[in-house]
Design a protein around this motif. Structure first.
Motif, PDB file in Angstrom:
ATOM      1  N   GLN A   1     -15.463   4.111 -10.949  1.00  0.00           N
ATOM      2  CA  GLN A   1     -14.795   2.827 -10.804  1.00  0.00           C
ATOM      3  C   GLN A   1     -14.112   2.620  -9.449  1.00  0.00           C
ATOM      4  N   ARG A   2     -14.122   3.628  -8.589  1.00  0.00           N
ATOM      5  CA  ARG A   2     -13.389   3.542  -7.320  1.00  0.00           C
ATOM      6  C   ARG A   2     -14.249   4.071  -6.179  1.00  0.00           C
ATOM      7  N   THR A   3     -13.840   3.743  -4.954  1.00  0.00           N
ATOM      8  CA  THR A   3     -14.529   4.299  -3.794  1.00  0.00           C
ATOM      9  C   THR A   3     -14.144   5.778  -3.660  1.00  0.00           C
TER      10      THR A   3
ATOM     11  N   ALA B   1      -7.466  -3.374   6.773  1.00  0.00           N
ATOM     12  CA  ALA B   1      -6.517  -4.491   6.737  1.00  0.00           C
ATOM     13  C   ALA B   1      -5.134  -4.005   6.291  1.00  0.00           C
ATOM     14  N   ILE B   2      -5.084  -3.108   5.306  1.00  0.00           N
ATOM     15  CA  ILE B   2      -3.799  -2.560   4.854  1.00  0.00           C
ATOM     16  C   ILE B   2      -3.165  -1.747   5.965  1.00  0.00           C
ATOM     17  N   SER B   3      -3.964  -0.962   6.658  1.00  0.00           N
ATOM     18  CA  SER B   3      -3.449  -0.158   7.766  1.00  0.00           C
ATOM     19  C   SER B   3      -2.914  -1.040   8.887  1.00  0.00           C
ATOM     20  N   ASN B   4      -3.645  -2.102   9.211  1.00  0.00           N
ATOM     21  CA  ASN B   4      -3.213  -3.010  10.275  1.00  0.00           C
ATOM     22  C   ASN B   4      -1.944  -3.773   9.917  1.00  0.00           C
ATOM     23  N   SER B   5      -1.691  -3.942   8.630  1.00  0.00           N
ATOM     24  CA  SER B   5      -0.483  -4.666   8.209  1.00  0.00           C
ATOM     25  C   SER B   5       0.758  -3.785   8.291  1.00  0.00           C
ATOM     26  N   GLY B   6       0.574  -2.466   8.457  1.00  0.00           N
ATOM     27  CA  GLY B   6       1.721  -1.559   8.571  1.00  0.00           C
ATOM     28  C   GLY B   6       2.225  -1.049   7.239  1.00  0.00           C
ATOM     29  N   LEU B   7       1.502  -1.260   6.157  1.00  0.00           N
ATOM     30  CA  LEU B   7       1.952  -0.840   4.827  1.00  0.00           C
ATOM     31  C   LEU B   7       1.830   0.662   4.578  1.00  0.00           C
TER      32      LEU B   7
ATOM     33  N   ALA C   1      -5.880   4.211   8.088  1.00  0.00           N
ATOM     34  CA  ALA C   1      -6.724   3.808   6.961  1.00  0.00           C
ATOM     35  C   ALA C   1      -7.577   4.966   6.452  1.00  0.00           C
ATOM     36  N   GLY C   2      -7.878   5.918   7.296  1.00  0.00           N
ATOM     37  CA  GLY C   2      -8.731   7.030   6.896  1.00  0.00           C
ATOM     38  C   GLY C   2      -8.017   8.354   6.744  1.00  0.00           C
ATOM     39  N   ASN C   3      -6.688   8.386   6.917  1.00  0.00           N
ATOM     40  CA  ASN C   3      -5.954   9.644   6.875  1.00  0.00           C
ATOM     41  C   ASN C   3      -4.514   9.383   6.452  1.00  0.00           C
ATOM     42  N   ILE C   4      -4.128   9.835   5.261  1.00  0.00           N
ATOM     43  CA  ILE C   4      -2.798   9.575   4.723  1.00  0.00           C
ATOM     44  C   ILE C   4      -2.108  10.895   4.419  1.00  0.00           C
ATOM     45  N   ASN C   5      -0.894  11.050   4.922  1.00  0.00           N
ATOM     46  CA  ASN C   5      -0.098  12.259   4.737  1.00  0.00           C
ATOM     47  C   ASN C   5       0.494  12.262   3.324  1.00  0.00           C
ATOM     48  N   LEU C   6       0.285  13.346   2.581  1.00  0.00           N
ATOM     49  CA  LEU C   6       0.795  13.466   1.214  1.00  0.00           C
ATOM     50  C   LEU C   6       1.959  14.442   1.093  1.00  0.00           C
ATOM     51  N   ILE C   7       2.436  14.981   2.192  1.00  0.00           N
ATOM     52  CA  ILE C   7       3.536  15.945   2.131  1.00  0.00           C
ATOM     53  C   ILE C   7       4.754  15.242   1.538  1.00  0.00           C
ATOM     54  N   GLY C   8       5.330  15.854   0.518  1.00  0.00           N
ATOM     55  CA  GLY C   8       6.463  15.258  -0.186  1.00  0.00           C
ATOM     56  C   GLY C   8       6.030  14.386  -1.354  1.00  0.00           C
ATOM     57  N   ASN C   9       4.735  14.206  -1.535  1.00  0.00           N
ATOM     58  CA  ASN C   9       4.195  13.417  -2.640  1.00  0.00           C
ATOM     59  C   ASN C   9       3.615  14.392  -3.661  1.00  0.00           C
TER      60      ASN C   9
ATOM     61  N   LEU D   1     -12.147   6.490   1.737  1.00  0.00           N
ATOM     62  CA  LEU D   1     -13.290   5.881   2.403  1.00  0.00           C
ATOM     63  C   LEU D   1     -12.782   4.704   3.226  1.00  0.00           C
ATOM     64  N   LEU D   2     -13.159   4.657   4.484  1.00  0.00           N
ATOM     65  CA  LEU D   2     -12.686   3.596   5.371  1.00  0.00           C
ATOM     66  C   LEU D   2     -13.478   2.322   5.103  1.00  0.00           C
ATOM     67  N   THR D   3     -12.814   1.362   4.507  1.00  0.00           N
ATOM     68  CA  THR D   3     -13.417   0.065   4.214  1.00  0.00           C
ATOM     69  C   THR D   3     -12.631  -1.010   4.958  1.00  0.00           C
TER      70      THR D   3
END
Length: 181
Positions: free
Chosen positions: A165-167, A57-63, A70-78, A50-52
């Protein structure tokens, strides 16, 4: 005037939505057999939290790394999974988002559970040959999950998880037969 009425009726009929009926294929029939045996695994290659403002802020920091947002994370290899083995469903999925409450020290950051679900429902939409699986299940600690899993006839999947307990978070991936031990 009658011509306008006939034209109006023709336009209404031609503009009405029609559902495209998908005929069963060998691949969709194989999915039917997997679901019937209740022995399959879903592996996700993409997470959509969920885009909050915190995720932005985490996405903008480059983490999040290259190619992720912030709304789309690649899980390939995870490594991750949701397994259906008879009446037991288990999962170990990475979680990206905000924890609203609970947790604490030494608690799991991901989504983990292995239990017999409550309120399990399985329906097949014969029009488009896809399955909708809904259930509720308890995770580690006092966390409860409401799960909605859609299995498409091309063996793709969409997994929506709502937590106490989570978004919410959504995963996209693929279905495969459970490997025999």
């Amino acid at each position: 005037m009658k011509a306008y009425f006939v034209l109006f009726v023709f336009v209404c009929i031609s503009c009405s939505g029609s559902q495209k009926i998908v005929s069963p294929t060998p691949k969709s029939r194989a999915l039917d057999a997997l679901v019937e045996k209740a022995k399959f695994e879903v592996t996700s290659d993409q997470a959509s939290p969920l885009l909050t403002s915190s995720m932005a802020a985490i996405s903008n920091s480059g983490l999040l790394g290259n190619g992720n947002s912030a709304g789309n994370i690649n899980l390939i290899g995870n490594p991750n999974y949701l397994k259906v083995e008879g009446d037991t469903i288990s999962a170990d999925l990475p979680y990206y988002g905000e924890r609203q409450m609970g947790g604490g020290y030494n608690s799991n950051a991901g989504i983990k559970f292995k239990a017999v679900p409550q309120n399990y429902s399985l329906t097949k939409n014969e029009t488009n040959q896809q399955y909708q699986i809904n259930f509720q299940i308890s995770g580690e600690g006092a966390e409860n999950f409401t799960i909605s899993l859609v299995l498409f006839p091309n063996w793709k999947s969409s997994l929506q998880i709502n937590s106490s307990q989570r978004t919410p978070i959504r995963y996209s991936g693929e279905v495969q037969a459970l490997k025999e031990k």
